[in-house]
Design a protein around this motif. Structure first.
Motif, PDB file in Angstrom:
ATOM      1  N   VAL A 113      -0.877  -9.868  -4.239  1.00 53.49           N
ATOM      2  CA  VAL A 113      -1.716  -9.857  -3.042  1.00 53.49           C
ATOM      3  C   VAL A 113      -1.867 -11.293  -2.560  1.00 53.49           C
ATOM      4  O   VAL A 113      -2.284 -12.168  -3.334  1.00 53.49           O
ATOM      5  N   ASP A 160       3.162  -7.986  -2.057  1.00 51.06           N
ATOM      6  CA  ASP A 160       3.101  -6.578  -1.659  1.00 51.06           C
ATOM      7  C   ASP A 160       2.096  -6.361  -0.538  1.00 51.06           C
ATOM      8  O   ASP A 160       2.252  -5.438   0.260  1.00 51.06           O
ATOM      9  N   ILE A 161       1.067  -7.182  -0.500  1.00 47.56           N
ATOM     10  CA  ILE A 161      -0.009  -7.037   0.481  1.00 47.56           C
ATOM     11  C   ILE A 161      -0.342  -8.421   1.026  1.00 47.56           C
ATOM     12  O   ILE A 161      -0.430  -9.390   0.267  1.00 47.56           O
ATOM     13  N   VAL A 167      -4.614  -6.750   7.788  1.00 48.78           N
ATOM     14  CA  VAL A 167      -4.062  -6.322   6.499  1.00 48.78           C
ATOM     15  C   VAL A 167      -2.677  -5.743   6.745  1.00 48.78           C
ATOM     16  O   VAL A 167      -2.501  -4.839   7.577  1.00 48.78           O
ATOM     17  N   VAL A 209       1.056  -4.433   4.657  1.00 48.42           N
ATOM     18  CA  VAL A 209       1.668  -4.023   3.398  1.00 48.42           C
ATOM     19  C   VAL A 209       3.178  -4.064   3.556  1.00 48.42           C
ATOM     20  O   VAL A 209       3.714  -3.912   4.664  1.00 48.42           O
ATOM     21  N   ASN A 210       3.837  -4.282   2.449  1.00 50.29           N
ATOM     22  CA  ASN A 210       5.291  -4.243   2.450  1.00 50.29           C
ATOM     23  C   ASN A 210       5.764  -2.856   2.861  1.00 50.29           C
ATOM     24  O   ASN A 210       5.137  -1.849   2.548  1.00 50.29           O
ATOM     25  N   HIS A 249       5.702   0.154   0.602  1.00 47.20           N
ATOM     26  CA  HIS A 249       4.422   0.746   0.213  1.00 47.20           C
ATOM     27  C   HIS A 249       3.752   1.510   1.363  1.00 47.20           C
ATOM     28  O   HIS A 249       2.688   2.096   1.158  1.00 47.20           O
ATOM     29  N   VAL A 303      -0.157   4.400   1.517  1.00 43.90           N
ATOM     30  CA  VAL A 303      -1.452   3.885   1.963  1.00 43.90           C
ATOM     31  C   VAL A 303      -2.265   5.031   2.542  1.00 43.90           C
ATOM     32  O   VAL A 303      -1.770   5.817   3.352  1.00 43.90           O
ATOM     33  N   ILE A 354      -4.007   2.114  -1.967  1.00 39.22           N
ATOM     34  CA  ILE A 354      -2.557   1.959  -2.008  1.00 39.22           C
ATOM     35  C   ILE A 354      -2.080   2.500  -3.346  1.00 39.22           C
ATOM     36  O   ILE A 354      -2.546   2.061  -4.399  1.00 39.22           O
TER      37      ILE A 354
END
Length: 1352
Positions: A552, A612-613, A671, A673-674, A677, A681, A709
């Motif tokens: 993260v 990842d985030i 926010v 995310v990859n 992912h 979510v 997630i």
């Protein structure tokens, strides 16, 4: 009127346990509610109990059930309180098919834990009880009972339409069963809910009976509102993660003629908002500002769930999209929403045989519905005839409805009401043809007038539920008054109504830490299991979860209003320096790369792994002036442009998609995310807390975003605390206020998450003079400065961020600098430098983790700043390694079975009796009553009391029933069988031996019980085989396909308008134009504080499935051979699977489908390209040379025509102006309890002295190059690349050698952006521009106006 069939008594003896007795006045049986248990009593038992200090409370028509409520934030629902809900006033709507349908008018809520005083006053009740009464008494709730003349006693289930009752369904449809949560508690104790409780439906029931020859047909319009995503107009929008949409209503038009062999004619249609994640933030007056709350990639899974549900449960679909298509004005936001709707529809495999018809109601009808018959009816005629309607006679099905019309506008109210009224009246004409009265004008007019009036009343009731007023009918006076009432109701009063809806539907799952944890781990149906089951499953989560590493990255930046980010002097730098290459640059500039104790392979692997985030927070993203503060800005172009640029920058190495973003005046949080992912979510929500001027203004405060997630819950908070050197207590108060009031949807507090990441401009200063701070900065004495850091001091005193962890600070203070300089503040105030910009995180430690020696709060692998100089602050970034969870479904099911087997029955009751063989061998003259004499009964009670806490003892049919406080005690009591007392050997067994099956029935109350409307062949529904795994579709590719499929005719028309003689006739390469029926808004001008961004790197497109999309035809000249055909765009893809009926087809009474229309004129051929497609068009553009065909060359790859579908960019952006916010729904039970003590302590380690900061080139946000020109020297920093210790932190960082430096991040540079190839310019005969042809316009004839006569 209904009959008052129930009477309520309460225990008046203050020295005994409180109890409530609900008596059925007809059967004299009763239900006893005592100590959290429910017992069914016979008539003799009722008489005996009622005589023991019981007093009458009220009479009721029916009982809705027991409401379970957590009045304040609880850890495991241990303080759940119970309330009995009864109907005290109702009116009968109609009597049909032997059942009476009633409308609720008033209800009462009676506490089951305290006695109601004799001087009880309803106005003194708690606020949430008042709101619940107001909700259930608004005459929108209905229930049915057996009619007085019904001999069978079977009750008509109004949650089911006629076709489901006759064909496939045998159980209640839980989507329309609004009080299902109230049935759970009585059902756990074996109460016959069908006998004692009613099932309540929300919606509308309109009834009328007219005369038709010798018959009296009964006409009903029943609208059923779904409770799966229920709420008020501006509080609940779009779709949820389960695929359920807001304001989803199933409307049934039914005609019942009992004198014609019990004939039933039924036609259903549905409505529901656009199944995407969208909202309308702020104050909505007049125009409706639509904002997409999640990126299209995040919406794919929910959209497909919804369309799959509609296809499986309602048959074939026709989507009637009534949203506006204008590119300016009020319909601008609707056009963008409609456009995304069409894109997702093209990508969805469950929509391949479902036409999507875009029909701009306001544009086409212009205040009258006459255009529906001329413009809409020809486009849906074939589907209407194919779908038909349901018919039954003598209980035998004669025909089935094989599909439904799904209608939507923005609110699914006024425009949808008018279209559904038209569809209902159109179907009525077919029903009258079947009845043989279509030629009788009097009867037809009688039916039409009555049904039209009923549809109007139906629309008013649905609008009353969702918007608070009746529907708009076209009258300027009435519509104006209702619009004003809607504005006040929706913006100011709906929050309390939303709270009441949530309490009714979720009960004790609100304000509950245990429920919040269960939502992230368990399926939704498991949430309604007993509290003991949820607690055990959460404690055993290690048995069915697997850990996954997650990285993260959390950043914060005070951009000082963003006024100086267009400086050309620093345009060569990028946000990459901060977000992607900050760690690498730190190591390079500190010249300590050689000290990193890692192998080249490990370093390369560490650099190649992207987060990842990403959670990126900004402060002062807009100027904190009076206008922005008063308007409480929740959406700004400045923030939108920042979000767009951030997504481009962080997608340099791997693609990231935005989950959502939130803004409170100057504070904004994004926010991402990859992409890998994005499909995992869920449960995303946002919240904001104001702290400026004691909570009145948003110039200071915080915004929060929560999400789950995989199966890990995370909360991100960005805040801006009070400024000033000495305002330490104000900053501590700001932290405490945000921590307590940051409560997300469904009452989820901040501390109910697995991880909390907190960033922002905290404004904590250093308690030293300016000269001392400057001198220590130049020497790199970070340790000495941190000893006087106000945040460190307040943390050590336990006044803020208790249990949070911060990385080692080994960089210079980030505040306050002169603009475009490395010098600290040299102005008049000469503020003291400080570390105001910080990032901290916290991990929740559960009971199961306390004995786990391998448990770790997380590992901070990088904590540093970047040298961007356009603000008086420097940005900070922290990279944190955390541990996520992934649930294995087989392991979860196994754990559930073991938990249920060990917990026992929900009723917690055992039965003590003589064994069956001894009952048959009793001596003559001795009965079983004599066995349980006073001595034996007392001994048995003493033995059961030794086992556990007994809450209820009953003597039933020569048996003694003991109810314990929990189910495990009941199992323990059974293990003591046989029980020997007073010379007798007694048997102990469970009262409910099939408790495992009973628990399944409890969970089924909240599961999916919707039966398919028709049984289709299984091969038709196997669409999953074409898309077996969830994969993110390329939104840009879908957008281009939509343009290509709908705009060919329009482009040809524009090409023919040019001067043919001036240019050579040759193919021209042009980007696809916007579709005519649904044009998104044009790109907005670049706002202050940012510059236009470059197009995103193109990505390969996936070919979509074959979908037929029916759109509004563009105007074109048609031949005189026949009427113009509607435009049909067929996109190539996998062939459809043929439908094969699995059983004989029931005949329908609708006309057979018409023959397919002749093939339309094909579009001009494209350039030969394997990746290109030829899109047929049904229209031919007007041309001065009708015999010639012009070839249009479209881009064959997305790189040639980059189209963005971001919620920030281009045509899909939201409106810029947003009014002040609406007060968000806050729990009626107050703030959560103080922070628990099970927090991991902070860890500090000695910082390494480094050289003073060196000047570095500047970086530019929005419209910045995407890679760094070269390494830039910045102050040295270091961090530990190992797990943080859980020992208590010392008051000062311990001295010692510098820790090892983590490996650097890899900088691969941005991918190259393919250039757009322009069409070749035709050759010119002269060097200059082509001559402009002269246009000889005819003279305008003079108009002789008659003289105006004088006014008398």
């Amino acid at each position: 009127m209904a009959t008052l069939g129930l009477r309520l008594y309460q225990k008046t003896d203050p020295n005994s346990d409180f109890a409530i007795l609900l008596e059925n006045k007809k059967t004299k049986n009763s239900l006893l509610f005592q100590a959290g248990t429910v017992a069914t009593l016979s008539q003799p038992e009722t008489d005996a109990v009622r005589s023991d200090h019981y007093g009458r409370v009220l009479d009721a028509y029916g009982c809705l059930g027991v409401l379970q409520v957590c009045p304040r934030i609880s850890w495991e629902g241990e303080n759940t309180q119970l309330y009995l809900v009864v109907a005290t006033k109702c009116v009968r709507v109609c009597l049909i098919q032997g059942s009476a349908i009633y409308r609720l008018q008033e209800i009462d809520i009676v506490s089951l834990h305290s006695m109601r005083p004799s001087n009880y006053k309803p106005q003194e009740e708690e606020q949430w009880i008042k709101e619940m009464k107001k909700l259930l008494s608004n005459e929108s709730f209905y229930y049915s009972t057996a009619g007085s003349g019904s001999g069978s006693g079977e009750v008509l289930d109004i949650t089911l339409c006629a076709q489901r009752r006759f064909t496939t369904a045998s159980s209640t449809d839980n989507r329309f069963f609004w009080n299902r949560m109230l049935h759970l508690h009585p059902k756990r104790f074996g109460v016959d809910c069908d006998q004692w409780l009613v099932k309540v439906m929300c919606g509308s029931v309109e009834f009328s009976s007219i005369y038709m020859n010798n018959h009296s047909p009964k006409i009903l319009i029943i609208s059923r509102l779904s409770c799966e995503r229920a709420g008020t107009r501006f509080m609940v929008r779009g779709v949820n993660d389960g695929g359920h949409v807001a304001n989803f209503v199933e409307t049934e038009q039914l005609i019942h003629i009992d004198t014609m062999d019990d004939l039933v004619l039924s036609y259903i249609q549905t409505r529901g908002t656009v199944p995407l994640f969208w909202e309308q933030p702020g104050l909505n007056v007049g125009s409706h500002k639509v904002r997409m709350s999640r990126e299209p990639e995040i919406s794919v899974k929910a959209f497909q769930k919804h369309m799959r549900f509609m296809r499986e449960r309602y048959g074939r679909q026709v989507v009637l999209n009534l949203l506006g298509t204008g590119v300016t004005g009020r319909s601008q936001g609707e056009a963008a929403l409609s456009h995304l709707f069409q894109i997702q529809h093209l990508n969805c495999p469950w929509s391949k045989d479902s036409p999507h018809i875009v029909f701009d109601f306001h544009q086409e009808c212009r205040g009258t519905t006459d255009a529906l018959a001329k413009k809409l009816q020809p486009r849906i005629k074939n589907e209407m005839e194919t779908f038909g309607y349901f018919t039954s006679k003598k209980g035998q099905v004669l025909s089935l409805q094989r599909g439904t019309m799904r209608t939507n506008c923005l609110d699914c109210l006024d425009r949808t009401n008018r279209v559904q009224t038209y569809l209902g009246l159109d179907t009525l004409s077919k029903m009258l043809e079947y009845l043989g009265v279509a030629n009788n004008g009097v009867i037809v007019q009688r039916f039409g007038n009555k049904l039209e009036e009923m549809w109007k009343d139906n629309g008013n009731r649905i609008s009353q539920i969702y918007a608070g007023t009746g529907a708009l009918q076209g009258s300027k006076l009435i519509d104006g008054a209702r619009s004003a009432a809607r504005t006040l109701q929706n913006n100011l009063l709906d929050s309390s109504k939303q709270e009441a809806i949530d309490i009714l539907l979720h009960g004790n799952l609100l304000n509950n830490y245990l429920a919040a944890h269960s939502r992230s781990l368990l399926p939704s149906s498991f949430l309604y299991a007993p509290i003991s089951v949820l607690r055990q499953l959460c404690d055993l989560s290690q048995q069915y979860t697997s850990p996954i590493p997650m990285r993260v990255a959390v950043g914060t930046y005070n951009v000082n209003g963003g006024k100086h980010f267009r400086s050309l002097a620093y345009k060569h730098l990028s946000l990459d320096d901060w977000l992607l290459d900050c760690r690498k640059n730190t190591l390079q500039s500190s010249m300590l790369t050689a000290l990193v104790d890692t192998t080249p392979e490990e370093e390369a692997a560490q650099q190649s792994r992207v987060p990842d985030i990403f959670a990126i927070g900004f402060e002062e993203i807009v100027d904190l002036n009076a206008t922005n503060i008063v308007q409480n800005t929740q959406w700004s172009e400045n923030a939108a442009s920042w979000g767009k640029e951030l997504q481009k920058v962080i997608s340099r190495d791997e693609k990231f998609v935005m989950v959502t973003w939130s803004q409170l005046v100057g504070v904004a949080l994004f926010v991402f995310v990859n992409e890998r992912h994005a499909g995992h979510v869920k449960h995303v929500s946002v919240e904001s807390v104001k702290t400026g001027m004691q909570g009145a203004t948003g110039n200071k405060g915080g915004v929060g975003i929560r999400m789950v997630i995989h199966n890990t819950s995370m909360a991100f908070v960005c805040s801006h605390f009070a400024a000033g050197q000495k305002e330490i207590q104000e900053r501590n108060n700001d932290y405490d206020t945000i921590a307590r009031k940051m409560i997300f949807n469904l009452g989820i507090p901040l501390w109910a998450h697995d991880y909390v990441f907190w960033c922002g401009d905290f404004n904590y200063r250093i308690n030293l003079t300016r000269d001392e701070v400057i001198d220590n900065i130049q020497r790199g004495e970070w340790e000495y400065l941190l000893q006087h850091d106000q945040l460190k001091i307040s943390y050590a005193e336990g006044k803020c961020f208790k249990g949070f962890i911060e990385g080692e600070i080994s960089f210079a203070p980030t505040y306050k600098y002169d603009l475009f300089s490395d010098d600290y503040d040299t102005g008049d105030k000469q503020r003291i430098p400080a570390w105001t910009d910080r990032v901290l995180f916290w991990r929740r430690q559960y009971k199961k983790d306390r004995d786990n020696t391998n448990w770790s709060p997380g590992c901070i692998t990088h904590y540093g700043r970047a040298e961007l100089k356009q603000s008086d602050h420097r940005p900070v970034l922290a990279v944190i390694e955390v541990e996520g969870n992934v649930v294995s479904s087989p392991s979860l099911n196994a754990a559930y079975e073991s938990v249920v087997a060990s917990l026992g029955p929900s009723d917690c009751t055992v039965v003590v009796q003589l064994p069956e063989e001894k009952v048959h061998n009793l001596p003559e003259g001795v009965d079983t009553d004599s066995v349980f004499d006073d001595e034996t009964l007392g001994a048995v009670q003493e033995a059961m009391g030794a086992v556990g806490s007994v809450v209820l003892v009953r003597f039933v049919d020569n048996r003694v029933w003991f109810t314990f406080s929990d189910s495990q005690t009941a199992l323990k009591a059974v293990s003591t069988s046989p029980l020997k007392v007073c010379g007798q050997e007694l048997e102990i067994r469970l009262k409910t031996e099939a408790w495992r099956e009973q628990l399944d029935q409890e969970l089924a109350l909240c599961g999916d019980t919707t039966a398919p409307l028709i049984d289709e062949d299984a091969t038709l529904m196997q669409l999953e085989d074409e898309d077996p795994t969830f994969s993110l579709r390329n939104m840009e590719g879908a957008l281009e396909e939509l343009y290509l499929s709908q705009a060919v005719g329009h482009e040809q028309e524009e090409e023919e308008e040019n001067e043919v003689g001036e240019l050579q006739q040759q193919p021209s390469r042009i980007p696809p134009s916007r579709p005519t029926p649904s044009r998104p808004p044009p790109p907005r001008p670049t706002p202050p504080g940012s510059t236009p961004s470059s197009p995103a790197p193109a990505r390969p497109q996936a070919q979509g499935p074959k979908v037929m999309v029916i759109t509004k035809s563009t105007r074109a000249a048609h031949s005189s051979e026949g009427p113009p055909q509607r435009s049909v765009a067929e996109l190539s893809g996998p062939p459809e699977k043929p439908a094969r009926p699995s059983r004989p087809v029931v005949p329908t009474h609708s006309a057979p489908p018409s023959q397919p229309a002749p093939p339309s004129q094909p579009a001009p051929p494209l350039q030969p390209d394997p990746s290109s497609q030829t899109v047929p068009s049904s229209q031919s553009a007007p041309s001065s040379q009708p015999n010639s065909q012009e070839s249009l060359q479209f881009p064959s790859s997305p790189s040639e025509t980059p189209v963005t579908s971001s919620i920030f960019g281009g045509s899909l952006s939201s409106p810029p102006d947003v009014q002040p916010e609406v007060k968000r729904s806050v729990s009626p039970f107050g703030a959560p309890p103080p922070l628990p003590d099970n927090f991991p302590p902070q860890v500090s380690s000695g910082p390494k002295p480094t050289s003073p900061p060196q000047p570095a080139p500047q970086s530019l946000p929005p419209r910045l190059p995407s890679r760094l020109t070269g390494p830039q020297p910045i102050p040295a920093s270091s961090s530990e690349n190992k797990n943080v210790s859980t020992d208590s932190p010392p008051s000062e960082p311990p001295p010692g050698p510098p820790p090892g430096l983590p490996p650097t991040l890899q900088s691969n540079g941005p991918p190259s952006v393919p250039s757009r190839s322009l069409p070749p310019v035709p050759g010119r005969t002269t060097a200059g521009p082509p001559p402009v042809p002269n246009r000889n316009l005819p003279p305008v004839p003079a108009r002789n106006l008659p003289p105006v006569p004088p006014r008398k």
